[in-house]
Design an enzyme around this catalytic site. Structure first.
Site, PDB file in Angstrom:
ATOM      1  N   HIS A   1      87.935  73.982  36.896  1.00  0.00           N
ATOM      2  CA  HIS A   1      87.572  74.175  38.032  1.00  0.00           C
ATOM      3  C   HIS A   1      86.271  73.615  38.377  1.00  0.00           C
ATOM      4  CE1 HIS A   1      91.082  76.825  38.636  1.00  0.00           C
ATOM      5  NE2 HIS A   1      90.635  77.300  37.515  1.00  0.00           N
TER       6      HIS A   1
ATOM      7  N   GLU B   1      56.887  75.086  20.558  1.00  0.00           N
ATOM      8  CA  GLU B   1      57.639  76.012  21.392  1.00  0.00           C
ATOM      9  C   GLU B   1      57.692  77.436  20.523  1.00  0.00           C
ATOM     10  OE1 GLU B   1      58.510  72.804  20.905  1.00  0.00           O
ATOM     11  OE2 GLU B   1      59.684  72.315  22.508  1.00  0.00           O
TER      12      GLU B   1
ATOM     13  N   LYS C   1      61.862  75.559  10.761  1.00  0.00           N
ATOM     14  CA  LYS C   1      61.850  74.814   9.302  1.00  0.00           C
ATOM     15  C   LYS C   1      60.354  74.501   8.933  1.00  0.00           C
ATOM     16  CE  LYS C   1      63.575  70.549   7.067  1.00  0.00           C
ATOM     17  NZ  LYS C   1      64.544  69.694   7.112  1.00  0.00           N
TER      18      LYS C   1
ATOM     19  N   LYS D   1      56.986  64.618  21.989  1.00  0.00           N
ATOM     20  CA  LYS D   1      56.030  65.670  21.381  1.00  0.00           C
ATOM     21  C   LYS D   1      54.360  65.440  21.614  1.00  0.00           C
ATOM     22  CE  LYS D   1      59.394  67.748  17.999  1.00  0.00           C
ATOM     23  NZ  LYS D   1      59.772  68.038  16.718  1.00  0.00           N
TER      24      LYS D   1
ATOM     25  N   GLY E   1      67.533  70.316   9.762  1.00  0.00           N
ATOM     26  CA  GLY E   1      67.604  71.633  10.920  1.00  0.00           C
ATOM     27  C   GLY E   1      68.765  71.751  11.537  1.00  0.00           C
ATOM     28  N   ARG E   2      69.512  70.802  11.981  1.00  0.00           N
ATOM     29  CA  ARG E   2      70.786  71.126  12.667  1.00  0.00           C
ATOM     30  C   ARG E   2      72.101  71.217  11.698  1.00  0.00           C
ATOM     31  NH1 ARG E   2      68.408  66.409  13.063  1.00  0.00           N
ATOM     32  NH2 ARG E   2      69.412  64.496  11.993  1.00  0.00           N
TER      33      ARG E   2
ATOM     34  N   GLU F   1      71.597  64.232  17.913  1.00  0.00           N
ATOM     35  CA  GLU F   1      70.390  64.207  17.306  1.00  0.00           C
ATOM     36  C   GLU F   1      70.861  63.528  15.892  1.00  0.00           C
ATOM     37  OE1 GLU F   1      66.729  66.831  17.484  1.00  0.00           O
ATOM     38  OE2 GLU F   1      67.876  67.593  15.724  1.00  0.00           O
TER      39      GLU F   1
HETATM   40  O1  F6P Z   1      63.636  68.715  18.376  1.00  0.00           O
HETATM   41  C1  F6P Z   1      63.494  68.058  16.961  1.00  0.00           C
HETATM   42  C2  F6P Z   1      63.514  69.138  15.913  1.00  0.00           C
HETATM   43  O2  F6P Z   1      62.944  68.544  14.806  1.00  0.00           O
HETATM   44  C3  F6P Z   1      64.841  69.541  15.559  1.00  0.00           C
HETATM   45  O3  F6P Z   1      65.259  68.569  14.592  1.00  0.00           O
HETATM   46  C4  F6P Z   1      64.721  70.845  14.776  1.00  0.00           C
HETATM   47  O4  F6P Z   1      66.063  71.436  14.542  1.00  0.00           O
HETATM   48  C5  F6P Z   1      64.044  71.530  15.852  1.00  0.00           C
HETATM   49  O5  F6P Z   1      63.044  70.359  16.225  1.00  0.00           O
HETATM   50  C6  F6P Z   1      63.198  72.709  15.573  1.00  0.00           C
HETATM   51  O6  F6P Z   1      62.384  72.522  14.198  1.00  0.00           O
HETATM   52  P1  F6P Z   1      61.793  73.654  13.470  1.00  0.00           P
HETATM   53  O7  F6P Z   1      62.969  74.283  12.920  1.00  0.00           O
HETATM   54  O8  F6P Z   1      60.786  72.828  12.391  1.00  0.00           O
HETATM   55  O9  F6P Z   1      61.014  74.449  14.159  1.00  0.00           O
END
Ligand code: F6P
Length: 539
Positions: free
Chosen positions: A383, A211, A205, A503, A266-267, A352
C-alpha cells in the site's frame, strides 16, 4: 566486475544477450517443471528462484564464474581464519562464534573456540542471574528493563532479533534499544524505565563510537542523579566490547565486561557478546539455538555444491541482476511483522560490506558492486511503494521472505498474509496484458493505465517457523551471501573506511558550532549552515 572479464563472465555475457529478451511468461511456458526445479532446500528452508531470468544453464554459468574466481577457496579461507579482511590484516571469524565447543580452531597461536565458549558461559550465567532476580539493582530491585546502548552492528542485529523473536522473550524483562545521538532517542527510553530496575548494556566493539559513549555518559548521569550515589553504576551498567582499557576508563569494571575480538566484524557480531541484550530477553538456552541455526548454515555454506548452496545462489543471482541487467536497487520484503527490522539490518550487512569502489589490491573496481538494499514488511509495502515495483520504469529484483507457521492462532490473518506474498510474486512475474484486460471488460481508454508489464524478478524464501534456530540460519545465510558477492566483485567486505570521513568532519563542525570563534575552515555552504544554526540556537 566487468561483465566480460574472464571466460566465465564472457560466457555469461553471451548468455545474457539470449536471456534478456525473454519474458518470464515465456520461460514458464517453455518449461512446465520450472516451478519445482528452480528451487533449493536446506534444513527446513525453501528457496524458490523460478521467477527470475535464469535457466539451469544460467545457474551452471554463474556457478562456473564462482568456481573460476575461486569462491570455494575463499569460503575455506573465511572459515579457517585466513586474513580475509586484507585492509586490516585480520580474519573475519564470525563463524567461530557459533562453532560447537568440542571443535578446535587455532588462529594466531590461540584456540579461538575455547575463548568463544568461555565468554558464552559467562554471558549465560550472568543472564541467568539477572533473569532469576539474583542480580539486583543498587536499591535491591529486580531488573525489569534492559537498555542496549550501541549503534550500527552493535544495535541493528540485537534490535532486529529482539523483535523477530518476540514470541520467545521473557515477560519479566523488557529490552529497549538506544542508538541515535539524537537526544530524543535516549530521552524517550529514559521516560519509560525506572532507574532502580534498569540495566544498561553499553555495546561497542571499539568503545570509541561518539554516539554510544555520549548516550552512555548521559544515561549514567541520569542514573546517578536518580539513585543519589555513584556507587549505583556498578549495579546498573555492563559493557560489551573488545576494548578493555576504554571500558575501564568509562568506569565499568572488567568483571562487568563481556569480551569479543577484533576478528568479529561489527555487522557480523550478533552471535558474539553483542547478543547479550537478546540473551537477557530470550535466555541462554534459546541463544544457543540461535547459534546452532547459524552453525548449520555455516556447514551448508562450507559443504554444499555451489549450484545448491543457498548463500551462493542468492549471492550469484544478485550478481546476475546487478552486473548483467544493470539493476541498481534490491528490495527485501519480509511477509512477517516480526521481521520488520530485517531490511534495516541487511542494509548495514550488504551496503557497508560491499558498497566499495576499489578492489582488494586498491585498484578501481571494473563495474558495479552492491546495489541499494531497502524494504518494508508486507503487506504494508503493497500500500506504499509496490506501485513502482509493478508499473515503474526501473527494474527492482525482490526477495520475499515468508514464515509457514505463525506464532499466533489467527489462521485467517496468516492465510491472507501468505496469499498476498505469493500473489505479489505472481503479479510481478506475469503482470496483466492488454488482451487480458479487454477480456475482463476493462474499457479501452483505461487499459494502458492498467497494464502490468510483468517480467519483474523475485525470489521467495520460506522458513518453517521463526525461532531462534531459523533466525540464526537466516542471519548466517545473508552474511554468507554478502561474502559471496564481495568475493566475486574482488573487494574486501570486512572494512568500512568510507564512514570515517564523516565522523572526522563532524568533530570539526561540532567544535565550530560550540566555539566562540569558529574556524574559517569549511566550504561556504557549510559555513552558512553553521552560522544559521548558531544564530538560532547558540546566541
Ligand atoms: O558506522 C561504522 C561502524 O564502525 C560500524 O561498522 C559499526 O558496526 C558501528 O560503527 C559501531 O561501532 P562500535 O561497535 O565500535 O561502536
Amino acid at each position: 566486475m566487468r561483465p566480460d572479464a574472464g571466460p566465465a563472465a564472457a560466457r555469461l555475457q553471451v548468455h545474457h544477450h539470449a536471456m534478456r529478451g525473454r519474458h518470464l511468461r515465456e520461460l514458464f511456458a517453455r518449461d512446465s517443471e520450472r516451478g519445482s526445479e528452480l528451487v533449493a532446500e536446506y534444513d527446513g528452508l525453501y528457496l524458490d528462484y523460478a521467477k527470475t531470468h535464469v535457466t539451469a544453464e544460467t545457474i551452471d554459468l554463474l556457478a562456473g564464474m564462482a568456481r573460476e574466481r575461486h569462491l570455494e577457496q575463499g569460503i575455506q579461507d573465511l572459515l579457517s581464519g585466513q586474513p580475509v579482511n586484507c585492509t586490516e590484516a585480520r580474519p573475519a571469524l564470525h563463524t567461530a562464534l557459533r562453532t560447537p565447543a568440542h571443535a578446535t580452531l587455532t588462529v594466531g597461536g590461540y584456540d579461538v573456540i575455547s575463548r568463544v565458549h568461555r565468554v558464552l558461559d559467562r554471558m549465560g550465567s550472568f543472564a541467568d542471574r539477572v533473569r532469576a532476580g539474583q542480580w539486583r539493582g543498587y536499591t535491591g530491585g529486580r531488573i525489569r528493563s534492559v537498555v542496549n546502548i550501541g549503534i550500527g552492528g552493535s544495535h541493528l542485529g540485537p534490535a532486529m532479533a529482539y523483535q523477530a523473536l518476540s514470541a520467545d522473550v521473557s515477560d519479566d524483562i523488557e529490552v529497549h534499544f538506544v542508538s541515535n545521538i539524537d537526544g530524543h532517542d535516549l530521552a524517550a527510553t529514559l521516560r519509560r524505565v525506572d532507574p532502580a530496575h534498569t540495566l544498561f548494556v553499553v555495546s561497542s566493539k571499539t568503545f570509541t563510537t561518539a554516539e554510544t559513549l555520549t548516550n552512555a555518559r548521559t544515561a549514567r548521569a541520569w542514573l546517578v542523579e536518580a539513585l543519589g550515589d555513584a556507587e549505583a553504576v556498578a549495579h546498573h551498567f555492563v559493557a560489551v566490547s573488545t576494548n578493555r582499557d576504554a571500558v575501564a576508563a568509562f568506569g565499568i569494571a572488567s568483571e562487568a565486561m563481556f569480551e569479543f575480538w577484533d576478528w568479529v566484524g561489527g555487522r557480523c557480531s550478533l552471535h558474539s557478546a553483542i547478543g547479550l541484550s537478546l540473551m537477557l530477553a530470550i535466555g541462554p538456552g534459546q541463544f544457543r539455538r540461535l547459534l546452532a541455526g547459524a552453525h548449520s548454515m555455516d556447514e551448508h555454506f562450507r559443504t554444499a555444491p555451489l549450484r545448491r548452496n543457498l548463500p551462493v545462489l542468492l549471492g550469484m543471482l544478485g550478481v546476475w541482476y546487478r552486473n548483467y541487467f544493470g539493476t541498481t536497487t534490491h528490495a527485501v520484503l519480509p511477509y512477517d511483522q516480526r521481521l520488520a527490522r530485517f531490511p534495516a539490518y541487511l542494509q548495514q550487512l550488504e551496503m557497508e560490506s560491499n558498497g566499495k569502489s576499489v578492489d582488494r589490491t586498491g585498484r578501481p573496481v571494473q563495474g558495479n558492486t552492491a546495489p541499494v538494499v531497502w524494504g518494508e514488511p508486507g503487506t504494508n509495502g503493497q500500500h506504499a511503494f509496490f506501485q513502482l515495483l509493478h508499473q515503474g520504469t526501473c527494474l527492482v529484483p525482490c526477495e520475499f521472505i515468508g514464515v509457514l507457521e505463525p506464532a499466533h492462532g489467527h489462521t485467517e490473518h496468516h492465510d491472507m498474509l501468505i496469499a498476498n506474498l505469493l500473489a505479489q510474486g505472481q503479479a510481478l512475474a506475469f503482470g496483466r496484458t492488454e488482451d487480458e484486460l479487454a477480456e475482463a471488460g476493462v474499457p479501452a481508454w483505461q487499459r494502458p493505465h492498467r497494464v502490468c508489464p510483468g517480467n519483474r524478478p523475485s525470489v521467495t524464501l520460506l522458513l518453517p517457523r521463526l525461532t531462534p534456530y531459523t533466525l540464526g540460519q537466516l542471519v548466517a545465510l545473508y552474511e554468507h551471501k554478502a561474502f559471496t558477492q564481495g568475493w566475486i566483485w574482488g573487494i574486501n567486505p570486512f572494512d568500512q573506511w568510507g564512514v570515517e570521513l564523516g565522523k572526522t568532519l563532524a568533530g570539526d563542525v561540532l567544535a565550530d558550532l560550540q566555539s566562540a570563534q569558529p574556524q574559517p575552515r569549511h566550504d561556504s555552504s557549510t559555513h552558512a549552515l553553521i552560522d544559521h544554526y548558531r544564530t538560532h540556537v547558540h546566541q
